[in-house]
Design an enzyme around this catalytic site. Structure first.
Site, mmCIF file in Angstrom:
data_model
loop_
_atom_site.group_PDB
_atom_site.id
_atom_site.type_symbol
_atom_site.label_atom_id
_atom_site.label_comp_id
_atom_site.label_asym_id
_atom_site.label_seq_id
_atom_site.Cartn_x
_atom_site.Cartn_y
_atom_site.Cartn_z
ATOM 1 N N CYS A 79 -8.799 -5.007 50.952
ATOM 2 C CA CYS A 79 -7.365 -5.291 50.817
ATOM 3 C C CYS A 79 -6.741 -5.674 52.164
ATOM 4 O O CYS A 79 -5.995 -6.659 52.261
ATOM 5 C CB CYS A 79 -6.659 -4.079 50.229
ATOM 6 S SG CYS A 79 -7.129 -2.509 51.005
ATOM 7 N N HIS A 113 -0.306 -0.549 52.387
ATOM 8 C CA HIS A 113 -0.516 -0.488 53.831
ATOM 9 C C HIS A 113 0.590 -1.320 54.482
ATOM 10 O O HIS A 113 1.129 -2.235 53.854
ATOM 11 C CB HIS A 113 -1.843 -1.135 54.238
ATOM 12 C CG HIS A 113 -3.047 -0.625 53.517
ATOM 13 N ND1 HIS A 113 -3.482 0.678 53.572
ATOM 14 C CD2 HIS A 113 -3.963 -1.271 52.739
ATOM 15 C CE1 HIS A 113 -4.592 0.809 52.866
ATOM 16 N NE2 HIS A 113 -4.897 -0.350 52.339
HETATM 17 P P1 NAD Z 1 -12.668 4.121 42.310
HETATM 18 O O1 NAD Z 1 -13.332 5.373 42.717
HETATM 19 O O2 NAD Z 1 -11.237 4.145 41.907
HETATM 20 O O3 NAD Z 1 -13.449 3.465 41.109
HETATM 21 C C1 NAD Z 1 -14.844 3.343 41.114
HETATM 22 C C2 NAD Z 1 -15.358 3.412 39.692
HETATM 23 O O4 NAD Z 1 -16.758 3.304 39.710
HETATM 24 C C3 NAD Z 1 -15.017 4.711 38.975
HETATM 25 O O5 NAD Z 1 -14.534 4.340 37.708
HETATM 26 C C4 NAD Z 1 -16.326 5.428 38.816
HETATM 27 O O6 NAD Z 1 -16.375 6.083 37.565
HETATM 28 C C5 NAD Z 1 -17.307 4.284 38.821
HETATM 29 N N1 NAD Z 1 -18.627 4.652 39.329
HETATM 30 C C6 NAD Z 1 -18.948 5.598 40.222
HETATM 31 N N2 NAD Z 1 -20.275 5.607 40.423
HETATM 32 C C7 NAD Z 1 -20.778 4.628 39.656
HETATM 33 C C8 NAD Z 1 -22.084 4.154 39.407
HETATM 34 N N3 NAD Z 1 -23.140 4.686 40.034
HETATM 35 N N4 NAD Z 1 -22.243 3.139 38.532
HETATM 36 C C9 NAD Z 1 -21.181 2.602 37.873
HETATM 37 N N5 NAD Z 1 -19.920 3.031 38.087
HETATM 38 C C10 NAD Z 1 -19.738 4.033 38.942
HETATM 39 O O7 NAD Z 1 -12.906 3.103 43.504
HETATM 40 P P2 NAD Z 1 -12.006 1.862 43.898
HETATM 41 O O8 NAD Z 1 -10.896 2.317 44.752
HETATM 42 O O9 NAD Z 1 -11.714 1.042 42.700
HETATM 43 O O10 NAD Z 1 -12.997 1.096 44.881
HETATM 44 C C11 NAD Z 1 -14.021 0.244 44.391
HETATM 45 C C12 NAD Z 1 -14.404 -0.719 45.475
HETATM 46 O O11 NAD Z 1 -13.252 -1.507 45.801
HETATM 47 C C13 NAD Z 1 -14.861 -0.084 46.802
HETATM 48 O O12 NAD Z 1 -15.784 -0.938 47.407
HETATM 49 C C14 NAD Z 1 -13.571 -0.070 47.620
HETATM 50 O O13 NAD Z 1 -13.806 -0.024 48.979
HETATM 51 C C15 NAD Z 1 -12.966 -1.398 47.194
HETATM 52 N N6 NAD Z 1 -11.525 -1.494 47.382
HETATM 53 C C16 NAD Z 1 -10.715 -0.450 47.067
HETATM 54 C C17 NAD Z 1 -9.360 -0.575 47.293
HETATM 55 C C18 NAD Z 1 -8.425 0.540 47.020
HETATM 56 O O14 NAD Z 1 -7.410 0.615 47.675
HETATM 57 N N7 NAD Z 1 -8.668 1.409 46.082
HETATM 58 C C19 NAD Z 1 -8.838 -1.767 47.792
HETATM 59 C C20 NAD Z 1 -9.686 -2.840 48.030
HETATM 60 C C21 NAD Z 1 -11.049 -2.690 47.822
#
Ligand code: NAD
Length: 340
Positions: free
Chosen positions: A140, A220
């Site tokens: 992000c 942010h």
């Molecule tokens: P999150 O924890 O909210 O969601 C992750 C999902 O993956 C959950 O639903 C979980 O149940 C599932 N999961 C966990 N282990 C798993 C597995 N082994 N196989 C399949 N599913 C599984 O995470 P998020 O915040 O959505 O982040 C996901 C990605 O996006 C990360 O790389 C993060 O760095 C990136 N990201 C997050 C944000 C943010 O602010 N939340 C912003 C930009 C990018």
């Protein structure tokens, strides 16, 4: 129709699924969860087939009233493109599965650049994603930085960027992270990793970044300074921001001086989940000195800005739409999204 699977239906995954569902040229063939949860139930209610990695857990889902369509392997086998939105570090472990099944995959910014060998931002390098098997959509913060740096570089040339990221402590739905009462230097070392991450998309840009974390959950805030090569003016910078499909201007005179007021604005606009897919640049903060130094504040909604980038990345990788402007327009129009 491009058949899309979302592996990891969490903060980012559920938003990407909804954005993909809204597109005329894409369909959601499945989403995945590891444990029964309210998000899994909502996936059922939205009609997204729900797959799970460990089929022995199916009775746990069923006991919570959640229908399971099959295994993650079956879901991946049925898709054209998989969006991996699992927590940072887990996505890289899934690469072998995508390779084995010969599927196109895209990861999120929590994974290293090396997971795909190519890092993506629609406004910067859409064409390089055309037909690729693997792509990583940058984080992000990096997305927000890339948008403004690329736009300024195209018009004025960018000599050097300095940026500080004041980061949210946790996402709104996450009760486990903090801080609750501290300003945390994250990292304490200077520079932070965000500068090198920007360079994975914009390799020619000289950039130094610093970052700290504060007790807030929505957005942010970036403090950005750029040394520009050619003559610039505040008016021209504002004009470029206004014309950009993924940057919005927090207009002066509206009384908005905080992320809290932006959130209220997004909610009043009727945006789903109060999502701000655009970078929110404070008009009054934009200033250009006589020696062409640009300063501005921009707020970045961490849960939302990468979502539209994921949709464009899917389209670029599928290879049908070659023009980034066409894809960006298609993505935005399907969401009914016009930058603020
Ligand atoms: P999150 O924890 O909210 O969601 C992750 C999902 O993956 C959950 O639903 C979980 O149940 C599932 N999961 C966990 N282990 C798993 C597995 N082994 N196989 C399949 N599913 C599984 O995470 P998020 O915040 O959505 O982040 C996901 C990605 O996006 C990360 O790389 C993060 O760095 C990136 N990201 C997050 C944000 C943010 O602010 N939340 C912003 C930009 C990018």
């Amino acid at each position: 129709m491009i058949k899309v699977a979302v592996n990891g239906y969490g903060t980012i995954g559920k938003r990407v699924a909804d954005a993909v569902f809204a597109q005329k040229d894409m369909e959601i063939i499945g989403v995945s969860k590891t444990r029964p949860s309210s998000e899994a139930l909502i996936a059922n209610k939205k009609g997204y087939p729900l797959y799970i990695a460990d089929i022995s857990k199916k009775p746990l889902f069923e006991a919570a009233g959640i229908k399971v369509a099959g295994t993650v392997d079956e879901m991946i086998a049925a898709c054209d493109v998989v969006v991996d939105a699992t927590p940072g570090g887990i996505g890289a472990k899934n690469r072998a599965l995508y390779e084995k099944l010969g599927k196109k995959a895209l990861w999120q910014g929590g994974e290293d650049h090396e997971v795909a060998g190519f890092s993506f931002n629609s406004s910067c390098n859409y064409n390089e994603a055309t037909g690729r098997q693997f792509t990583r959509v940058v984080s992000c913060n990096t997305t927000g930085l890339c948008r403004i740096i690329k736009a300024m570089d195209a018009e004025f040339g960018v000599k050097k960027v300095r940026a500080t990221m004041v980061r949210r402590g946790a996402d709104p739905g996450d009760p486990k992270r903090g801080p609750v009462d501290a300003i945390v230097l994250n990292p304490v070392t200077i520079p932070s990793h965000h500068g090198p991450d920007v360079q994975t998309v914009l390799p020619g840009i000289e950039i130094v970044t610093t970052a700290l974390v504060v007790p807030t959950t929505f957005m942010h805030m970036h403090i950005v300074q750029m040394d520009l090569k050619n003559k610039a003016s505040k008016e021209k910078v504002i004009e470029i921001i206004k014309a950009h499909p993924r940057m919005g201007l927090v207009r002066k005179g509206l009384g908005i001086t905080s992320t809290a007021e932006i959130k209220e604005y997004a909610s009043d606009l009727g945006r789903p989940r109060s999502d701000l897919w655009e970078s929110c640049i404070f008009e009054e903060s934009v200033s250009v000195s006589d020696d062409n130094e640009l300063y501005l504040f921009q707020a970045i909604h961490q849960e939302a800005d990468v979502v539209v980038e994921n949709v464009d990345a899917i389209r670029a990788m599928a290879g049908e739409v070659k023009d980034p402007e066409v894809s960006i327009k298609m993505t935005n129009a399907a969401l009914g999204f016009e930058a603020i």
